[in-house]
Design a protein around this motif. Structure first.
Motif, PDB file in Angstrom:
ATOM      1  N   TRP A  78       9.632 -14.712  10.449  1.00 53.28           N
ATOM      2  CA  TRP A  78      10.479 -15.669  10.599  1.00 53.28           C
ATOM      3  C   TRP A  78      11.822 -14.423   9.010  1.00 53.28           C
ATOM      4  CZ3 TRP A  78      13.168 -19.321  11.659  1.00 53.28           C
ATOM      5  CH2 TRP A  78      12.439 -19.903  12.623  1.00 53.28           C
ATOM      6  N   THR A 232       6.489 -20.872  13.431  1.00 54.54           N
ATOM      7  CA  THR A 232       5.726 -21.851  13.153  1.00 54.54           C
ATOM      8  C   THR A 232       6.383 -22.785  11.469  1.00 54.54           C
ATOM      9  OG1 THR A 232       3.942 -21.273  11.782  1.00 54.54           O
ATOM     10  CG2 THR A 232       3.523 -21.746  14.251  1.00 54.54           C
ATOM     11  N   TYR A 233       6.417 -23.629  11.482  1.00 53.08           N
ATOM     12  CA  TYR A 233       7.326 -24.142  10.043  1.00 53.08           C
ATOM     13  C   TYR A 233       5.939 -24.362   8.916  1.00 53.08           C
ATOM     14  CZ  TYR A 233       9.297 -27.260   6.706  1.00 53.08           C
ATOM     15  OH  TYR A 233       9.975 -27.619   5.505  1.00 53.08           O
ATOM     16  N   ARG A 234       6.403 -23.676   8.236  1.00 47.46           N
ATOM     17  CA  ARG A 234       5.674 -23.813   6.564  1.00 47.46           C
ATOM     18  C   ARG A 234       6.394 -23.815   5.007  1.00 47.46           C
ATOM     19  NH1 ARG A 234       5.229 -18.048   8.436  1.00 47.46           N
ATOM     20  NH2 ARG A 234       5.045 -19.042  10.262  1.00 47.46           N
ATOM     21  N   LEU A 237      10.490 -22.661   3.739  1.00 47.96           N
ATOM     22  CA  LEU A 237      11.280 -22.473   4.668  1.00 47.96           C
ATOM     23  C   LEU A 237      12.612 -23.061   5.164  1.00 47.96           C
ATOM     24  CD1 LEU A 237      11.561 -20.386   7.119  1.00 47.96           C
ATOM     25  CD2 LEU A 237      10.577 -22.410   8.633  1.00 47.96           C
ATOM     26  N   ILE A 238      13.317 -24.003   5.084  1.00 46.83           N
ATOM     27  CA  ILE A 238      14.157 -24.469   4.954  1.00 46.83           C
ATOM     28  C   ILE A 238      15.643 -23.588   4.076  1.00 46.83           C
ATOM     29  CG2 ILE A 238      16.557 -25.911   4.929  1.00 46.83           C
ATOM     30  CD1 ILE A 238      14.222 -25.683   7.729  1.00 46.83           C
TER      31      ILE A 238
END
Length: 508
Positions: A78, A232-234, A237-238
């Motif tokens: 990311w 992957t989402y963590r 993050l957003i």
């Protein structure tokens, strides 16, 4: 290892001070120190120079290199979002570069960003407020760079007291900047990019060498955590993606250091050609650092370096390189340390010259009775500007100590410093697209928008730190930009500025 690190740092010191002293011999007046007019020593000579200097401006030891290595485990690939958004921000400046140049050409000198905004909006208050906000941001950024540089040195050479390193880095930065001025900053930016490119060749070479000689490439890759190499989402993050988007895309159009380089260019082709190359150059450089951070997990940290690893992953990597004990590893360590401290010193000088220019020209000179033409040739004004630069360096060193005591980390400071400055972006774009009579109707609203954006940006970051809510820190840029944009839009509607006067002459 200590000897190699010290030798690399001393070479950086000698090179940068040497550049400052050499160029300082040509500094006859204020216009040779700061980019106030064409045909003077304070200039950007070519598109290649503009490109190298602009990319160098974006590369910071604290907020890019070390931050990438610290965030690699949490964010992994990311991090490439920062690469894309940085290039997008420079591309936005490239798209508006023609308008910036044409608007500057109307003036009889090269205006600062804050003078430009104050003149276009017909507001002295806006000029002072925006200069103050920019200066505070750059002071904090300079202080962060110094503090992180000293900590990094202490991780590698623990026997040297941190205050000594801070003092040495600060003195070198303000001496060569004060003596050589804006031109020294541009030249050392080019030197920085050479050292960065050498680093980006040497460090990957050692990564491959280490993996093949230690346990093999496949087993080395197995050491990298799954989430590092997968999108992957963590948690958080957003907020991070939104914060980075708002920091990197709009911020360059309202960045005083970028406006300085445009002001220092002698021809429009220097700006347009240099910015186009900067978009690609920043993507390659930032992307390489992101990959190096993600692949740093292939290294096995020895017990002797465990304490270093808990402090900073990049320092742990260099510890492994330093203890490898071969000529090749020693050469890699020397090149990497030289590149890192070259980036630190070059970034620090960019921040110092931006603060000195802003404080002198936008705050101090407004109280003088002498004309700009007289001041440009004045030795007295040259000394005053240099004094402001030195005082700024001292103040910023104290400022970061206060912020560190409050509990700001490096990442927190990045979002607070740069986030609070994006409040200038709506004003800069409006000043480039609208006519002066429209803008003059919004003058009070514009000053309020900048002030509110700055306060909200720092306030939300501070509240996030104190309440331990990382999302508020990450979203500080969004709060600053939204508040500033809403107030400016309200002024646009309430004042009737949306009605374009037919008899107004657009200087662009």
């Amino acid at each position: 290892m200590s000897g190699i690190v010290v030798a690399a740092l001393l070479l950086a010191f000698v090179t940068y001070i040497g550049v400052g002293v050499w160029l300082g011999r040509r500094t006859r007046g204020l216009a040779d120190l700061l980019p106030l007019g064409l045909g003077r020593a304070a200039r950007v000579a070519s598109a290649q120079e503009f490109s190298a200097s602009t990319v160098a401006t974006t590369i910071s030891l604290a907020t890019v290199v070390i931050a990438f290595f610290e965030l690699a485990e949490q964010l992994g690939l990311w991090l490439f979002w920062t690469v894309l958004t940085t290039s997008a921000g420079l591309l936005l400046v490239r798209l508006l570069a023609g308008r910036i140049w044409n608007r500057m050409a109307v003036y009889d000198h090269r205006p600062t960003l804050h003078e430009f905004l104050g003149t276009e909006f017909h507001s002295d208050a806006l000029r002072y407020v925006s200069a103050a906000c920019t200066s505070l941001g750059f002071l904090a950024a300079f202080a962060v760079e110094l503090t992180v540089g000293s900590r990094f040195f202490a991780w590698l050479v623990p026997d040297v007291p941190a205050p000594v390193v801070v003092a040495a880095l600060s003195v070198v930065a303000f001496v060569y900047t004060a003596v050589g001025g804006f031109r020294a900053v541009i030249v050392t930016d080019r030197i920085q990019m050479v050292s960065i490119r050498l680093l980006l060749v040497a460090l990957p070479a050692f990564y491959i060498y280490f993996a093949l000689r230690h346990v093999g490439w496949a087993q080395s890759l197995d050491r990298i955590p799954y989430d590092v190499l997968h999108l992957t989402y963590r948690p958080g993050l957003i907020a991070f993606l939104v914060g980075i988007l708002i920091i990197n895309v709009p911020t360059f159009i309202s960045d005083m250091s970028i406006w300085q380089r445009i002001a220092g260019a002698q021809r429009p082709e220097t700006v347009t050609g240099g910015l186009l190359s900067s978009v690609l150059g920043s993507a390659v450089t930032w992307g390489a650092f992101a990959l190096l951070a993600c692949f740093s997990f292939i290294f096995v940290v020895e017990p002797a370096a465990a304490s270093v690893a808990t402090l900073n992953p990049l320092a742990a990597v260099l510890q492994v390189i330093g203890t490898w004990g071969t000529f090749f590893s020693g050469a890699v360590l020397f090149v990497v340390v030289l590149g890192l401290y070259g980036a630190m010193l070059s970034t620090a000088s960019t921040q110092l010259i931006a603060v000195s220019h802003s404080v002198y020209e936008d705050v101090f000179s407004g109280r003088l009775r002498s004309s700009l033409a007289d001041r440009m040739e004045s030795q007295r004004e040259l000394r005053i500007s240099r004094t402001i630069l030195v005082v700024a360096a001292l103040v910023s060193t104290l400022l970061v100590q206060v912020l560190s005591m409050v509990g700001f980390s490096i990442a927190d400071l990045v979002f607070a410093i740069y986030g609070s400055q994006v409040g200038l972006c709506p004003l800069a774009i409006s000043a480039l697209l609208l006519k002066r009579r429209q803008l003059s109707r919004m003058s009070d609203w514009a000053a309020s928008a900048v002030s509110a954006g700055f306060v909200i940006g720092w306030g939300s970051a501070a509240f996030g730190v104190l309440s331990k809510q990382a999302s508020l820190v990450f979203l500080a840029p969004a709060f600053s930009l939204v508040v500033s944009g809403i107030l400016l839009a309200a002024g646009f509607l309430v004042s009737g500025a949306w009605k374009a006067p037919e008899d107004d002459v657009d200087p662009a």
